[in-house]
Design a protein around this motif. Structure first.
Motif, short mmCIF file in Angstrom:
data_model
loop_
_atom_site.label_atom_id
_atom_site.label_comp_id
_atom_site.label_asym_id
_atom_site.label_seq_id
_atom_site.Cartn_x
_atom_site.Cartn_y
_atom_site.Cartn_z
N ASP A 90 0.88 -1.22 0.01
CA ASP A 90 0.15 -0.42 -0.17
C ASP A 90 0.94 1.35 0.26
OD1 ASP A 90 -2.12 1.70 0.30
OD2 ASP A 90 -1.71 1.67 2.18
N LEU A 91 1.82 0.98 0.91
CA LEU A 91 2.80 2.44 0.69
C LEU A 91 3.36 2.21 -0.59
CD1 LEU A 91 3.98 4.84 2.21
CD2 LEU A 91 5.89 3.15 3.49
N VAL A 92 3.44 1.90 -1.25
CA VAL A 92 4.97 2.05 -2.45
C VAL A 92 3.58 2.37 -3.35
CG1 VAL A 92 5.57 0.41 -4.56
CG2 VAL A 92 6.28 0.10 -1.81
N ALA A 96 4.63 5.48 -5.37
CA ALA A 96 4.13 5.78 -6.55
C ALA A 96 3.25 6.91 -7.50
CB ALA A 96 4.08 4.64 -7.53
N ALA A 97 2.11 7.48 -6.62
CA ALA A 97 0.85 8.35 -6.70
C ALA A 97 1.80 9.19 -6.86
CB ALA A 97 -0.78 8.12 -6.25
N ALA A 98 2.47 9.64 -4.69
CA ALA A 98 2.89 10.89 -4.95
C ALA A 98 3.77 11.46 -5.59
CB ALA A 98 3.56 10.88 -3.13
N GLN A 99 4.35 10.28 -6.09
CA GLN A 99 5.66 10.79 -6.99
C GLN A 99 5.28 11.72 -8.25
OE1 GLN A 99 9.25 10.94 -6.93
NE2 GLN A 99 8.89 11.94 -8.82
N ALA A 100 3.91 10.60 -9.07
CA ALA A 100 3.33 11.26 -10.33
C ALA A 100 2.77 12.64 -9.93
CB ALA A 100 2.50 10.15 -10.32
#
Length: 143
Positions: A90-92, A96-100
């Motif tokens: 879930d954290l990964v 990834a969403a935050a990086q996008a």
């Protein structure tokens, strides 16, 4: 700080930026077990401070208190690993969403167009989301 400080609930709460009732709640859930002194007053030692830091870091990672309680109290290593793996996945996904999102903001900040949303490079970063929204399985607007 001494090697094994003994602190009152108010002092511990202040050090971590918490209200004392939060520590009491965590104790009621079985996440903390501070020693007791005269008058049944809670006394927190260094191990308790580390436990509080674990709880706070786990909460920052999105782990709920009940899952955290299970992780900390289970005697079944396989059950603990399963919970940890689930929260890691879930954290990964969230990272990834935050990086996008960060990449999108950086793109907008460096764009020379007057309206960055019309920039082809910016739009390319949104293509997947646009295609998902345009897919036949998408719910029509207004429903």
């Amino acid at each position: 700080m001494k090697s094994n400080p003994v602190m009152a609930i108010g002092d511990v709460a202040a050090r971590f930026g918490l209200a004392p009732h939060v520590l009491r709640h965590w104790e009621a859930m079985g996440l903390l077990a501070p020693a007791r002194a005269e008058g049944d007053r809670r006394r927190y030692g260094r191990d308790d401070l580390y436990r509080i830091a674990v709880i706070l870091r786990a909460r920052e990672a999105g782990i709920g208190l009940e899952d955290l309680r299970q992780m900390l109290t289970t005697t079944d290593p396989a059950a603990r690993r399963e919970l940890l793996h689930r929260h890691r996945e879930d954290l990964v996904r969230r990272i990834a969403a935050a990086q996008a999102q960060l990449d999108l903001l950086d793109c907008a900040l460096t764009c020379d167009h007057e309206d960055f949303s019309s920039c082809r490079h910016f739009q390319a970063m949104l293509t997947e989301r646009v295609e998902q929204a345009a897919a036949p399985s998408a719910v029509p607007v207004g429903q």
